[in-house]
Scaffold this motif. Structure first.
Motif, mmCIF file in Angstrom:
data_model
loop_
_atom_site.group_PDB
_atom_site.id
_atom_site.type_symbol
_atom_site.label_atom_id
_atom_site.label_comp_id
_atom_site.label_asym_id
_atom_site.label_seq_id
_atom_site.Cartn_x
_atom_site.Cartn_y
_atom_site.Cartn_z
ATOM 1 N N GLU A 1 0.833 -1.211 0.000
ATOM 2 C CA GLU A 1 0.000 0.000 0.000
ATOM 3 C C GLU A 1 0.872 1.268 0.000
ATOM 4 O O GLU A 1 0.536 2.268 -0.615
ATOM 5 C CB GLU A 1 -0.933 0.021 1.222
ATOM 6 C CG GLU A 1 -1.993 -1.079 1.238
ATOM 7 C CD GLU A 1 -3.224 -0.769 0.358
ATOM 8 O OE1 GLU A 1 -3.229 0.270 -0.347
ATOM 9 O OE2 GLU A 1 -4.162 -1.583 0.382
ATOM 10 N N HIS A 2 1.997 1.207 0.703
ATOM 11 C CA HIS A 2 2.890 2.364 0.730
ATOM 12 C C HIS A 2 3.634 2.506 -0.584
ATOM 13 O O HIS A 2 3.804 3.604 -1.108
ATOM 14 C CB HIS A 2 3.883 2.232 1.892
ATOM 15 C CG HIS A 2 3.231 2.318 3.231
ATOM 16 N ND1 HIS A 2 3.816 1.829 4.375
ATOM 17 C CD2 HIS A 2 2.038 2.823 3.602
ATOM 18 C CE1 HIS A 2 3.009 2.045 5.395
ATOM 19 N NE2 HIS A 2 1.927 2.630 4.948
ATOM 20 N N VAL A 3 4.092 1.373 -1.106
ATOM 21 C CA VAL A 3 4.803 1.409 -2.395
ATOM 22 C C VAL A 3 3.885 1.993 -3.456
ATOM 23 O O VAL A 3 4.282 2.819 -4.279
ATOM 24 C CB VAL A 3 5.279 -0.011 -2.783
ATOM 25 C CG1 VAL A 3 5.810 -0.021 -4.207
ATOM 26 C CG2 VAL A 3 6.332 -0.506 -1.803
ATOM 27 N N LYS A 4 2.624 1.576 -3.402
ATOM 28 C CA LYS A 4 1.638 2.086 -4.364
ATOM 29 C C LYS A 4 1.540 3.606 -4.280
ATOM 30 O O LYS A 4 1.622 4.310 -5.277
ATOM 31 C CB LYS A 4 0.276 1.443 -4.081
ATOM 32 C CG LYS A 4 -0.908 2.149 -4.702
ATOM 33 C CD LYS A 4 -2.228 1.511 -4.282
ATOM 34 C CE LYS A 4 -3.392 2.455 -4.577
ATOM 35 N NZ LYS A 4 -4.695 1.803 -4.378
ATOM 36 N N ARG A 5 1.395 4.115 -3.059
ATOM 37 C CA ARG A 5 1.181 5.553 -2.920
ATOM 38 C C ARG A 5 2.440 6.349 -3.243
ATOM 39 O O ARG A 5 2.371 7.432 -3.809
ATOM 40 C CB ARG A 5 0.676 5.878 -1.520
ATOM 41 C CG ARG A 5 -0.803 5.575 -1.387
ATOM 42 C CD ARG A 5 -1.266 5.392 0.032
ATOM 43 N NE ARG A 5 -2.684 5.061 0.093
ATOM 44 C CZ ARG A 5 -3.177 3.848 -0.170
ATOM 45 N NH1 ARG A 5 -2.359 2.864 -0.529
ATOM 46 N NH2 ARG A 5 -4.469 3.624 -0.105
ATOM 47 N N TYR A 6 3.592 5.785 -2.884
ATOM 48 C CA TYR A 6 4.837 6.520 -3.123
ATOM 49 C C TYR A 6 5.140 6.599 -4.617
ATOM 50 O O TYR A 6 5.580 7.623 -5.120
ATOM 51 C CB TYR A 6 5.977 5.822 -2.382
ATOM 52 C CG TYR A 6 7.259 6.625 -2.375
ATOM 53 C CD1 TYR A 6 7.287 7.897 -1.807
ATOM 54 C CD2 TYR A 6 8.431 6.121 -2.916
ATOM 55 C CE1 TYR A 6 8.447 8.639 -1.794
ATOM 56 C CE2 TYR A 6 9.602 6.859 -2.905
ATOM 57 C CZ TYR A 6 9.606 8.120 -2.340
ATOM 58 O OH TYR A 6 10.758 8.857 -2.334
ATOM 59 N N THR A 7 4.906 5.507 -5.321
ATOM 60 C CA THR A 7 5.218 5.504 -6.752
ATOM 61 C C THR A 7 4.021 5.897 -7.587
ATOM 62 O O THR A 7 4.164 6.152 -8.770
ATOM 63 C CB THR A 7 5.658 4.103 -7.199
ATOM 64 O OG1 THR A 7 4.566 3.193 -6.983
ATOM 65 C CG2 THR A 7 6.871 3.628 -6.425
ATOM 66 N N THR A 8 2.829 5.933 -6.998
ATOM 67 C CA THR A 8 1.536 6.160 -7.660
ATOM 68 C C THR A 8 1.160 5.028 -8.614
ATOM 69 O O THR A 8 0.308 5.209 -9.469
ATOM 70 C CB THR A 8 1.432 7.518 -8.420
ATOM 71 O OG1 THR A 8 2.219 7.449 -9.604
ATOM 72 C CG2 THR A 8 1.854 8.665 -7.548
ATOM 73 N N THR A 9 1.757 3.863 -8.467
ATOM 74 C CA THR A 9 1.369 2.781 -9.371
ATOM 75 C C THR A 9 -0.048 2.319 -9.041
ATOM 76 O O THR A 9 -0.409 2.146 -7.879
ATOM 77 C CB THR A 9 2.363 1.611 -9.311
ATOM 78 O OG1 THR A 9 2.065 0.711 -10.368
ATOM 79 C CG2 THR A 9 2.300 0.842 -7.998
ATOM 80 N N GLY A 10 -0.848 2.177 -10.072
ATOM 81 C CA GLY A 10 -2.230 1.736 -9.873
ATOM 82 C C GLY A 10 -3.153 2.825 -9.393
ATOM 83 O O GLY A 10 -4.278 2.554 -9.011
#
Ligand code: ZN
Lengths: 97, 1023
Positions: free
Chosen positions: B569-578
């Protein structure tokens, strides 16, 4: 949106109802007998279980009657609807890890 | 809605477009070649056919470059043929009917359609923002977070620049001229998806008599059958079965088929949101006639079957984002459903059998297949064998390690893949192509199951998440959405689910005579690589895109992990993937796979990000429906409303009520008008429409006892005919409401509440009566709207009322805080001698229907006294001069009666709601905020309401707050400004100075005084 089975009107959409928080919290008969912290517990402290919660609802946009509901806070399944003042039904507590 | 000429004229003026669609096959597919549909893409006039989407029509014309990417402005093309499209987002229509981010893959072509590409300037072919691509090594993941966070105050400036440079499309500049609808619906069974699974489920349940709604996002039923040229059911072409199934469903009265309708959300207890695009596919001239543009369905069903299929997963390889690179299944759909060749020289890149299905279809349609590059060490499987037999060049154990081509892929480089899947042998072979299709496998569309809190399980063999347990009853996910990828499994699964649903509904479904015959081909065997290696380290010499819409690469994910992010969930938000409008339908599993490999964790342990509604974007209009303008919220008006309008009142909204605010005369502003109204009331006579005050009749032998328990003061001894002011607390001791309650007879009271709290006070009383004191015999009835209420206030109030009423109005016969029944202007009335202004006042209640008549009669007779209508603003000034509080203005849910110095109304002798809380230690503290009056040292200065109060000004911040101004007015009767305020330890500060902070760094010193400014002895109201 929950589907709540009002004991007086039948199943209706949640938007017709208002939430009344945890059920079976009786107003102390003699408030003066309570310490400040006991009174604060009556006022503010509520259960937040992962599983079955006994709670109150009122059919605000219908019959305007209060009643109790047993609801699973994980599945949101309504396990029982029972009148004010009645004892809660015996329910099995679902196990959630 | 009328069609404006502006929308049709460019079309009408342009020359007839060429009929040429060079990449359209001569026959085949579900388009009507006998008719041409003209449309415009940027500056180009093009044609397609009925049955086309914008994407299929563009490809038929050889147009692959359709947009620029979000961050790097890289040229992008069409990737998919459905809802998962990350790149082909277009701006449709002209302002104000313009809409951004529409997926070209789902946009139905119609005559006169006009779209423009997005995210490019000045144009698609030459885009200045493309320089970001050259600077990309300075734009890593989290770049915006890192760069623009400091100083915080500059963020506003940065943000504007960033938004201009980025942005996807533009919003309309004017209000939306279209109409939208919302509707509720109920059914026995909702089937989402009308592919073979959904059709089979719907048929089975409908034949058993279930009321079925079948929702399909496409404009045709059939799902993948439409894209499969070889599928057969019972030995016949599958499309024949499809036609019969549709005909049968349409013939049944208990079935409703909703096409162009996406089930975008699963809520609790089988409640679903569906978004139907009713008229978006029609030429503008055919829209309207009362038809909405979109319709929002709020659907409650007893059973639900999710037959939502699966989405093909792209391979992540270096420079996998060029126009001309698409999903294998998409190329196959364009070929078979739309008769469009997505290229003339194709390379197929696959790790499973799906790529071969496309390769074979392309080959058969005459498209050159230059090579099939297969990640698997051996090309094994039924379709692989067919491809070998067809003589296709197969490079097993190979990978595409790079691509070239600016606005269209021109060639690929292919290298031998090491057995570890992480290395490449040699620099590779170049293969020319104009189409590169790829397939990593399939991801079941589990969104609805997951939105409904169902759990997932990882299927290692297919490298995908499958639905595990449904959280809610009556829900099933079947077919490809449940990992049953073969046609026979889909048909059988749908049938079984339809039967189970019917049985759960208490129906008796007939057993089928026999199973439908069909092939049951899976896409196995497969080799799964979440990130295909290249001949250079990741991030060098090109980009491996995971999320094309948000320009997130595999290197970005690894950077996030290097910087310490672990949770997906953090990786998603940091990179904006998805996090784009496609919500990562293509990229999420690949992202999870890359993270899992890097962290050396089994993929299921990394987990999935939360599936949130909506599945695809829903227009705001659909949510608003007809609830706009006057229909947004009911407006409540009093019986005298028309008089206020005729007499120039300006209005303010108090809850849903529209109340007269003030009545300006020629040339008057607010302050002058209010000053005149206030003066006239104190000098002679004012009249106020007080109808909106809440009125509750409290009836029964225990009525007085109820009042004792809900008000702070005592009620048992109140005599019939008398009135009393009451203060109502919540159990926490905070002031909830106030008002005057009158005893109508022994067992009958009339309670008044503040305008805004009428409903909540009634609910409060009902709650206590029903849940805590069921033994009390009391009935409550809201009578607010049964009466019109008008207040005569001022020294001449008695004189005027005496002219129109036969009661003895003397102080002795009719004292302050009493009421009497009588007639006013011949109309039966209740007259209450109570005052909120501090003047001699009568509150006259008459039946609502006669309110206007009585008001006008009072007014006519009052002219000789200069009777002056006053509004809510003057009322506020009048009561503030007297220091009377307004609940919600002087109080905010954190104020006790003690804070208001209203100890005089708090009984020591009885219990009431909130009493025990008043003796809590916190409530007794002397430094609590207390109500005081403020007089500015400059009498002309009116403080701002809400103004912050401090003790001293000083340079260092923060300056400790003492409180705030709650009410502030110019008082014409005091000849100066007055204010009420809540101030810490306020009563101990009488005579001292506090400072109010004003705009622009200015300050206003004020003296703390008693909160009473006028007629301190209270003689006037007893006059
Ligand atoms: Zn009800």
């Amino acid at each position: 949106m929950l589907l709540i089975d009002c004991p007086h009107c039948g199943p209706r959409a949640e938007l017709e109802f208002s939430y009344g928080h945890e059920a079976h919290i009786e107003r102390p008969k003699d408030p003066d007998a309570l310490s400040d912290s006991d009174w604060a517990a009556y006022l503010f402290l509520r259960e937040n279980p992962k599983g079955v919660i006994l709670e109150r609802w009122v059919h605000s946009h219908g019959c305007r009657r209060w009643f109790n509901v047993a609801r699973d806070t994980v599945s949101y399944e309504i396990l029982a609807v029972y009148p004010m003042g009645a004892e809660p039904p015996k329910l099995e507590q679902a196990r959630y890890v | 809605m009328a069609q404006t000429t502006a929308e049709t004229s460019p079309q009408a003026q342009s020359p007839a477009p060429a009929a040429r669609q060079p990449f359209r096959l001569r026959d085949g597919g579900r388009v009507d070649r006998s008719r041409l549909v003209s449309f415009r893409f940027d500056e180009r006039e093009l044609t397609g056919h009925p049955g086309d989407t914008l994407a299929s029509a563009l490809l038929a014309n050889g147009v692959h470059l359709v947009g620029r990417s979000f961050k790097y402005h890289r040229p992008r093309g069409i990737v998919s043929a459905g809802a998962e499209e990350p790149n082909a987002l277009v701006q449709v229509g002209r302002d104000p009917r313009t809409e951004p981010n529409i997926r070209a893959t789902q946009l139905e072509l119609f005559d006169g359609l006009s779209v423009s590409s997005q995210n490019r300037w000045p144009n698609l072919e030459f885009d200045v923002g493309g320089v970001n691509n050259l600077l990309s090594r300075f734009l890593p993941a989290g770049f915006y977070y890192k760069t623009f966070m400091w100083p915080a105050a500059a963020w506003e400036t940065y943000e504007k620049a960033i938004r201009q440079a980025a942005g996807l499309g533009v919003s309309p500049s004017k209000r939306d001229p279209d109409a939208y609808d919302k509707t509720f619906a109920h059914c026995d069974l909702l089937v989402v998806g009308a592919g073979p699974t959904g059709l089979s489920a719907a048929l089975t349940a409908a034949r058993a008599g279930a009321r079925v709604i079948l929702a399909e996002q496409d404009f045709l039923l059939g799902g993948d059958l439409l894209s499969d040229r070889s599928a057969a059911i019972d030995g016949r072409p599958a499309l024949e079965w499809l036609a019969e199934a549709e005909a049968e469903l349409r013939s049944l009265d208990n079935v409703r088929i909703l096409t162009r309708t996406i089930c975008f959300a699963a809520f609790d207890h089988n409640f679903f949101g569906l978004h139907e695009r009713v008229s978006d596919h029609l030429p503008f001239a055919e829209r309207g006639d009362g038809r909405p543009r979109h319709r929002l369905w709020k659907l409650r069903t007893r059973q639900a079957i999710f037959a939502t299929g699966a989405i093909e997963r792209p391979l992540v390889f270096r420079d996998n984002d060029r126009p001309g690179i698409m999903l294998a299944s998409a190329a196959r759909s364009y070929l078979n459903r739309w008769g469009v060749m997505a290229g003339s020289n194709a390379v197929v890149f696959t790790g499973n059998e799906s790529g071969y299905a496309t390769a074979l279809d392309l080959h058969q349609a005459g498209v050159r297949v230059a090579a099939v590059v297969d990640l698997r060490a051996e090309a094994e499987g039924p379709l692989s064998e067919e491809a070998k037999a067809a003589g296709l060049r197969i490079l097993a154990g190979h990978a595409v390690i790079g691509t070239e081509g600016d606005k269209r892929v021109k060639k690929v480089r292919v290298g031998r893949l090491g057995s570890d899947g992480a290395s490449i042998w040699g620099g590779g072979e170049e293969i020319a192509c104009d189409l590169l299709v790829n397939s990593a496998g399939w991801s079941p569309t589990v969104h609805l199951h997951c939105q409904a809190k169902g759990s997932l399980v990882w299927d290692e063999a297919h490298a995908c998440f499958l639905p595990d347990k449904a959280m809610q009853k009556g829900q099933a996910t079947v077919g490809a959405a449940a990992g049953a990828f073969g046609l026979a499994s889909c048909l059988a699964g749908g049938e079984a689910a339809g039967r189970a649903a019917a049985e759960a509904l208490g129906l008796a479904p007939r057993a089928p005579a026999r199973r439908l015959e069909a092939e049951d081909r899976d896409f196995l065997p497969m080799r799964q690589l979440y990130c295909v290696p290249s001949d250079k380290p990741l991030g060098q010499g090109g980009k491996h895109f995971i999320d094309q819409q948000n320009d997130v690469t595999a290197a970005d994910l690894l950077l996030a992990l290097r910087e310490g992010y672990r949770s997906i969930e953090h990786v998603k938000r940091y990179t904006t993937t998805g996090m784009g409008t496609d919500q990562g339908k293509l990229g999420n599993v690949n992202a999870i796979g890359v993270v899992a490999e890097h962290l050396k964790l089994p993929l299921p342990e990394v987990g999935v990000t939360t599936f949130r509604a909506p599945y695809t974007p829903v227009s705001f209009g659909a949510f608003a429906g007809r609830d706009v303008d006057a229909l947004l919220d009911p407006v409540r008006t009093t019986p005298m409303h028309s008089w206020h309008e005729r007499n120039g009142a300006l209005f303010e909204d108090v809850g849903q009520w529209r109340r007269a605010w003030y009545y300006p005369k020629e040339g008057e502003d607010l302050r002058r008008a209010v000053s005149r109204e206030v003066k006239a009331t104190r000098d002679s006579l004012g009249i106020l429409d007080a109808t909106t005050l809440g009125k509750i009749e409290i009836v029964g032998p225990d009525a007085a006892e109820l009042l004792n328990r809900v008000y702070t003061n005592a009620w048992s001894k109140l005599e019939v005919g008398r009135c009393r002011y009451g203060l109502m607390l919540k159990e926490d001791g905070m002031v909830m409401d106030d008002g005057v309650t009158s005893r109508l007879d022994e067992t009958r009271f009339l309670m008044t509440t503040t305008t805004g709290n009428a409903a909540s006070v009634l609910a409060h009383l009902e709650e206590w009566l029903q849940t805590e004191w069921p033994e009390l015999k009391v009935y409550l009835t809201s009578v607010t709207e049964q009466f019109a209420t008008m207040t005569l206030s001022g020294p001449n109030a008695r004189r005027l009322l005496g002219e129109l009423c036969d009661l003895d109005l003397s102080n002795e016969a009719f004292p302050h805080m009493s009421w009497q029944p009588g007639r006013v202007a011949g109309v039966p009335a209740r007259i209450f001698r109570i005052s909120f202004t501090g003047e001699l006042s009568y509150e006259i209640n008459v039946p609502a229907g006669q309110g206007l008549y009585v008001w006008q009669t009072l007014f006519r007779h009052g002219e000789k006294y200069g009777i002056t209508p006053y509004g809510t603003e003057a009322m506020h000034v009048l009561r503030a001069e007297k220091g009377f509080i307004i609940v919600g203005q002087e109080t905010d849910g954190s104020v006790t009666p003690l804070d208001l110095s209203m100890d005089w109304i708090v009984s020591k002798k009885k219990d009431f709601i909130g009493r025990r809380s008043l003796s809590r230690t916190d409530i007794q503290k002397p430094d609590r905020a207390q109500l005081v009056g403020l007089l500015t040292q400059d009498p002309a200065l009116v403080l701002p309401e809400g103004g912050a109060l401090v003790e001293t000004m000083r340079e260092e911040t923060p300056v400790p707050m003492l409180g705030h101004v709650t009410s502030s007015y110019w008082s014409p009767n005091c000849g100066r400004s007055i204010a009420l305020a809540l101030v810490k330890g306020g009563r101990g500060r009488l005579g001292k100075t506090v400072i109010c902070a004003l705009d622009g760094g200015k300050t206003a010193p004020c003296t703390v005084v008693e909160p009473l400014f006028f007629d301190k002895e209270g003689e006037r109201l007893r006059g």
